[in-house]
Design an enzyme around this catalytic site. Sequence first.
Site, PDB file in Angstrom:
ATOM      1  N   CYS A   1     -11.765   8.505 -16.316  1.00  0.00           N
ATOM      2  CA  CYS A   1     -11.981   8.738 -14.668  1.00  0.00           C
ATOM      3  C   CYS A   1     -13.331   9.580 -14.440  1.00  0.00           C
ATOM      4  CB  CYS A   1     -11.027   8.250 -13.664  1.00  0.00           C
ATOM      5  SG  CYS A   1     -11.077   7.805 -12.242  1.00  0.00           S
TER       6      CYS A   1
ATOM      7  N   CYS B   1     -10.882  13.875  -9.080  1.00  0.00           N
ATOM      8  CA  CYS B   1     -10.368  14.803  -8.207  1.00  0.00           C
ATOM      9  C   CYS B   1      -9.209  15.893  -8.595  1.00  0.00           C
ATOM     10  CB  CYS B   1      -9.067  13.041  -7.430  1.00  0.00           C
ATOM     11  SG  CYS B   1      -9.402  11.547  -7.266  1.00  0.00           S
TER      12      CYS B   1
ATOM     13  N   CYS C   1      -6.007  15.086 -10.236  1.00  0.00           N
ATOM     14  CA  CYS C   1      -5.151  14.232 -11.179  1.00  0.00           C
ATOM     15  C   CYS C   1      -5.904  14.565 -13.137  1.00  0.00           C
ATOM     16  CB  CYS C   1      -6.789  13.287 -10.823  1.00  0.00           C
ATOM     17  SG  CYS C   1      -5.993  11.586 -11.802  1.00  0.00           S
TER      18      CYS C   1
ATOM     19  N   CYS D   1       3.927  -2.347  -8.931  1.00  0.00           N
ATOM     20  CA  CYS D   1       2.550  -1.479  -8.586  1.00  0.00           C
ATOM     21  C   CYS D   1       1.449  -1.933 -10.241  1.00  0.00           C
ATOM     22  CB  CYS D   1       2.505  -0.879  -7.943  1.00  0.00           C
ATOM     23  SG  CYS D   1       3.983  -1.358  -6.573  1.00  0.00           S
TER      24      CYS D   1
ATOM     25  N   CYS E   1       1.733  -5.280  -5.896  1.00  0.00           N
ATOM     26  CA  CYS E   1       0.645  -4.141  -5.680  1.00  0.00           C
ATOM     27  C   CYS E   1      -0.193  -3.879  -7.101  1.00  0.00           C
ATOM     28  CB  CYS E   1       0.942  -3.528  -4.866  1.00  0.00           C
ATOM     29  SG  CYS E   1       0.154  -2.350  -3.940  1.00  0.00           S
TER      30      CYS E   1
ATOM     31  N   CYS F   1      -1.669  -0.320   1.554  1.00  0.00           N
ATOM     32  CA  CYS F   1      -0.060   0.445   1.210  1.00  0.00           C
ATOM     33  C   CYS F   1      -1.316   1.733   0.746  1.00  0.00           C
ATOM     34  CB  CYS F   1      -0.170   0.378  -0.099  1.00  0.00           C
ATOM     35  SG  CYS F   1       0.702   1.929  -0.452  1.00  0.00           S
TER      36      CYS F   1
ATOM     37  N   ARG G   1       7.154   6.072   1.880  1.00  0.00           N
ATOM     38  CA  ARG G   1       7.517   6.013   0.728  1.00  0.00           C
ATOM     39  C   ARG G   1       7.422   7.489   0.177  1.00  0.00           C
ATOM     40  NH1 ARG G   1       3.947   2.102  -2.867  1.00  0.00           N
ATOM     41  NH2 ARG G   1       5.501   0.601  -2.288  1.00  0.00           N
TER      42      ARG G   1
END
Length: 348
Positions: A65, A69, A72, A109, A140, A200, A272
């Site tokens: 990616c 972040c 991550c 998901c 999801c 979400c 969640r």
Amino acid sequence: MSTATTRPAPDAQEIRHDWTRQEVEALFALPFNDLLFAAQSVHRQYFDPNQVQVSTLLSIKTGACPEDCAYCPQSTRYDTGLEVEKLMEVEKVLEQARAAKAAGSTRFCMGAAWRCPKPRDMPHVVAMVKGVRELGMETCMTLGMLTEEQAEELAEAGLDYYNHNLDTSPEYYGDIITTRTYQDRLDTLDHVRKSGMKVCSGGIVGMGEQQTDRAGMLQALANLPQHPESVPINMLVRVEGTPLADEEDLDPIEFIRTIAVARIMMPASHVRLSAGREGMNEQMHALAYFAGANSIFYGEKLLTTPNPRANQDLALFARLGINPEQREVAQAPENPSPYYYDATAASA
């Protein structure tokens, strides 16, 4: 066994979208017992307190990616030893979905480590959505930023939920991410909502932020025109090689406070327990459920980080008298269990 009379859930217009930072920080400052009582009271107005929605999360494309972040391990900017995997074949995804359904999950998901999906990827993810829907499961996806057209395409395919977290407060965001803006995230949520899909969206705590940042994150979520139907609260999972690898643990009581405040501010949303559950003991899980958490990710891995094994969750559910939720609950059940009661009515 006698039970208190159940009062109908408050009308939708009573759900607030105008929280001030001062009000949110005042909730965080409540004595712990008072905060949990308030959260549990609100929770019982909208949900059966002994049901938890169960989802399974699968990484359908791992690593590489381009975002930065700080939490991550999938970012190309950090050396975490993560093995990069290309987008999974549709049938392999459906095999995992079948296994998740057999294990008790009601929502499947799918997450891909992209800044945003490319046009060549969309036919594959659309096929995944349609295939999982045919299994009778909710769907999801989290694929990064979406254009209006991509959101509409996923909605037409039948995608139920789209996940896109705000991560933290607007003020602290720049300390965690520089490759996309807070407004970029809000724009994606707007595209998702306008397409007709459910939202979400939550965040991550334990990234070195202050309590006021946790308040700011929840304020941003609760003041959206419509609350997210699911609000994942993640505990930072520290990964060697990322900038947050040496971050100090967040006080577990502070994590529970965050769950409770989220429940009070977004009473009709599923809150969640997401990443970080591997480091939580049974007592912390039980407190989180009491504070208003009523959804979990279920299985051995969340994208690239560990998660409690499914049988451990089921064993704790049995001890706590909790059942996996079989349907969405937006108000007090018409035929509640003998242990269901509206705490606010009972104390009136």
